[in-house]
Scaffold this motif. Sequence first.
Motif, PDB file in Angstrom:
ATOM      1  N   PRO A 105       0.795  -1.231   0.000  1.00  0.00           N
ATOM      2  CA  PRO A 105       0.000   0.000   0.000  1.00  0.00           C
ATOM      3  C   PRO A 105       0.827   1.282   0.000  1.00  0.00           C
ATOM      4  N   GLY A 106       2.043   1.239   0.507  1.00  0.00           N
ATOM      5  CA  GLY A 106       2.858   2.446   0.572  1.00  0.00           C
ATOM      6  C   GLY A 106       3.454   2.881  -0.755  1.00  0.00           C
ATOM      7  N   VAL A 107       3.408   2.030  -1.782  1.00  0.00           N
ATOM      8  CA  VAL A 107       3.932   2.401  -3.101  1.00  0.00           C
ATOM      9  C   VAL A 107       2.958   3.397  -3.735  1.00  0.00           C
ATOM     10  N   PRO A 108       3.441   4.566  -4.197  1.00  0.00           N
ATOM     11  CA  PRO A 108       2.521   5.595  -4.712  1.00  0.00           C
ATOM     12  C   PRO A 108       1.680   5.130  -5.900  1.00  0.00           C
ATOM     13  N   THR A 109       2.295   4.427  -6.844  1.00  0.00           N
ATOM     14  CA  THR A 109       1.564   3.969  -8.040  1.00  0.00           C
ATOM     15  C   THR A 109       1.819   2.476  -8.223  1.00  0.00           C
ATOM     16  N   ALA A 110       2.841   2.151  -9.007  1.00  0.00           N
ATOM     17  CA  ALA A 110       3.304   0.773  -9.193  1.00  0.00           C
ATOM     18  C   ALA A 110       4.716   0.860  -9.739  1.00  0.00           C
ATOM     19  N   ASP A 111       5.503  -0.198  -9.560  1.00  0.00           N
ATOM     20  CA  ASP A 111       6.847  -0.191 -10.129  1.00  0.00           C
ATOM     21  C   ASP A 111       7.274  -1.610 -10.479  1.00  0.00           C
ATOM     22  N   GLY A 112       8.204  -1.690 -11.434  1.00  0.00           N
ATOM     23  CA  GLY A 112       8.730  -2.978 -11.875  1.00  0.00           C
ATOM     24  C   GLY A 112      10.239  -2.945 -11.890  1.00  0.00           C
ATOM     25  N   ASN A 113      10.859  -4.068 -11.569  1.00  0.00           N
ATOM     26  CA  ASN A 113      12.310  -4.163 -11.468  1.00  0.00           C
ATOM     27  C   ASN A 113      12.806  -5.294 -12.354  1.00  0.00           C
ATOM     28  N   ILE A 114      14.010  -5.153 -12.892  1.00  0.00           N
ATOM     29  CA  ILE A 114      14.550  -6.188 -13.772  1.00  0.00           C
ATOM     30  C   ILE A 114      14.776  -7.508 -13.040  1.00  0.00           C
ATOM     31  N   ASN A 115      14.771  -7.480 -11.706  1.00  0.00           N
ATOM     32  CA  ASN A 115      14.910  -8.738 -10.962  1.00  0.00           C
ATOM     33  C   ASN A 115      13.624  -9.562 -10.974  1.00  0.00           C
ATOM     34  N   GLY A 116      12.576  -9.032 -11.625  1.00  0.00           N
ATOM     35  CA  GLY A 116      11.346  -9.801 -11.789  1.00  0.00           C
ATOM     36  C   GLY A 116      10.248  -9.472 -10.798  1.00  0.00           C
ATOM     37  N   THR A 117      10.412  -8.408 -10.011  1.00  0.00           N
ATOM     38  CA  THR A 117       9.375  -8.050  -9.047  1.00  0.00           C
ATOM     39  C   THR A 117       8.555  -6.864  -9.549  1.00  0.00           C
ATOM     40  N   ILE A 118       7.261  -6.907  -9.279  1.00  0.00           N
ATOM     41  CA  ILE A 118       6.351  -5.789  -9.535  1.00  0.00           C
ATOM     42  C   ILE A 118       5.601  -5.514  -8.239  1.00  0.00           C
ATOM     43  N   ARG A 119       5.523  -4.230  -7.883  1.00  0.00           N
ATOM     44  CA  ARG A 119       4.778  -3.832  -6.688  1.00  0.00           C
ATOM     45  C   ARG A 119       3.631  -2.911  -7.101  1.00  0.00           C
ATOM     46  N   PHE A 120       2.459  -3.187  -6.568  1.00  0.00           N
ATOM     47  CA  PHE A 120       1.301  -2.318  -6.756  1.00  0.00           C
ATOM     48  C   PHE A 120       0.991  -1.628  -5.433  1.00  0.00           C
ATOM     49  N   GLY A 121       0.756  -0.308  -5.495  1.00  0.00           N
ATOM     50  CA  GLY A 121       0.325   0.423  -4.310  1.00  0.00           C
ATOM     51  C   GLY A 121      -1.177   0.320  -4.124  1.00  0.00           C
ATOM     52  N   SER A 122      -1.697   1.111  -3.199  1.00  0.00           N
ATOM     53  CA  SER A 122      -3.115   1.000  -2.843  1.00  0.00           C
ATOM     54  C   SER A 122      -4.044   1.747  -3.788  1.00  0.00           C
ATOM     55  N   ASN A 123      -3.501   2.583  -4.669  1.00  0.00           N
ATOM     56  CA  ASN A 123      -4.329   3.353  -5.596  1.00  0.00           C
ATOM     57  C   ASN A 123      -4.935   2.421  -6.639  1.00  0.00           C
ATOM     58  N   ARG A 124      -6.257   2.224  -6.550  1.00  0.00           N
ATOM     59  CA  ARG A 124      -6.930   1.265  -7.433  1.00  0.00           C
ATOM     60  C   ARG A 124      -6.874   1.667  -8.901  1.00  0.00           C
ATOM     61  N   SER A 125      -6.678   2.945  -9.193  1.00  0.00           N
ATOM     62  CA  SER A 125      -6.657   3.374 -10.594  1.00  0.00           C
ATOM     63  C   SER A 125      -5.434   2.846 -11.337  1.00  0.00           C
ATOM     64  N   TYR A 126      -4.453   2.318 -10.593  1.00  0.00           N
ATOM     65  CA  TYR A 126      -3.270   1.723 -11.231  1.00  0.00           C
ATOM     66  C   TYR A 126      -3.338   0.199 -11.283  1.00  0.00           C
ATOM     67  N   MET A 127      -4.393  -0.378 -10.785  1.00  0.00           N
ATOM     68  CA  MET A 127      -4.537  -1.838 -10.831  1.00  0.00           C
ATOM     69  C   MET A 127      -5.253  -2.227 -12.118  1.00  0.00           C
ATOM     70  N   THR A 128      -4.589  -1.953 -13.243  1.00  0.00           N
ATOM     71  CA  THR A 128      -5.191  -2.133 -14.561  1.00  0.00           C
ATOM     72  C   THR A 128      -4.245  -2.909 -15.466  1.00  0.00           C
ATOM     73  N   GLN A 129      -4.797  -3.378 -16.571  1.00  0.00           N
ATOM     74  CA  GLN A 129      -3.961  -4.076 -17.551  1.00  0.00           C
ATOM     75  C   GLN A 129      -2.887  -3.149 -18.105  1.00  0.00           C
ATOM     76  N   ARG A 130      -3.227  -1.886 -18.324  1.00  0.00           N
ATOM     77  CA  ARG A 130      -2.244  -0.932 -18.853  1.00  0.00           C
ATOM     78  C   ARG A 130      -1.035  -0.836 -17.932  1.00  0.00           C
ATOM     79  N   THR A 131      -1.281  -0.693 -16.624  1.00  0.00           N
ATOM     80  CA  THR A 131      -0.180  -0.621 -15.668  1.00  0.00           C
ATOM     81  C   THR A 131       0.619  -1.919 -15.663  1.00  0.00           C
ATOM     82  N   ALA A 132      -0.076  -3.049 -15.688  1.00  0.00           N
ATOM     83  CA  ALA A 132       0.615  -4.338 -15.660  1.00  0.00           C
ATOM     84  C   ALA A 132       1.515  -4.511 -16.884  1.00  0.00           C
ATOM     85  N   LEU A 133       1.022  -4.155 -18.067  1.00  0.00           N
ATOM     86  CA  LEU A 133       1.846  -4.234 -19.278  1.00  0.00           C
ATOM     87  C   LEU A 133       3.086  -3.355 -19.144  1.00  0.00           C
TER      88      LEU A 133
END
Length: 214
Positions: A105-133
Motif C-alpha cells: 500500500p505504501g507504493v505511490p503507483t506501481a513499479d517494476g524491477n529487472i529482478n522480476g518483481t512488480i509492486r502495486f500500491g493502494s491506488n486502485r486506478s493503477y490496478m489495470t492491464q495498462r499498468t501491468a503491461l
Amino acid sequence: MSRRRTPMLTERPPIPLRNKVAVAALAAAMLAGPGVAQAAPQAAPAPAQERVAAASITWSIERASNPTADQQDAYNRITAAMNAAVSRYNNLSDLGKNIRVRYEPGVPTADGNINGTIRFGSNRSYMTQRTALHEIAHTIGVGTSSGWSRLGGSGTWTGAQATALVRQFDGSGAKLSTGGGHFWPYGLNYENEFSNTAADRHVQIVAAMVRDGM
C-alpha cells in the motif's frame, strides 16, 4: 454288336495353392540364376528435428495468510490485470520472465524491477492491464537494463528492429523517443494511452527491443 465306348473326360483335381506358390518360387529362382536374393534394406527414418519451446512469462502474487478486506480486493484487481497483461505478452511474443507480484500500500503507483518483481500500491486506478503491461516491460529491461542505456540513452532508440517496427506502424519518419526509463509512442505511460491496438503494439515493440539487444 458291342458299342465303342467314348472315353469320359474327367476333371483333374486342382493343384493346391501352396504347390502353385512353390512352383512359382522355383521357376523364379531358376530364371534368376545362382545367388541369394535379399530384400532391399529399408532406409532408416529421418530423425525428428528438435524443437525449442518458446519462452513464456509466468507470474505469482504474494498473499497474506489471512487477508483483510482491503488486501483481498487488491489481490482480485491485481490478478485480473496481470492475467490480461501476461496473456497478451504470451500471445504476441516469445519473451520469458518469472514475475513475482506484491501488494504494498505504501507504493505511490506501481513499479517494476529487472529482478522480476512488480509492486502495486493502494491506488486502485493503477490496478489495470495498462499498468501491468507497462511494469512487465520494466522487468524485461525497459529503463532498467544496460542494453536500454546503450540503445536508448541518447533520447532516441537506435536499435534497428524496434525502429523499423514503429515506422511500420506510424510511417517512415516515426521514431521511438526515450527518457526517464520510458519510451513513447506505445509506452503505455498513462492510462489514456491504452487501447487494444496500442497494447498489442507495446508488446511487439518491447519484443523488438529485446531482439535489438536490450
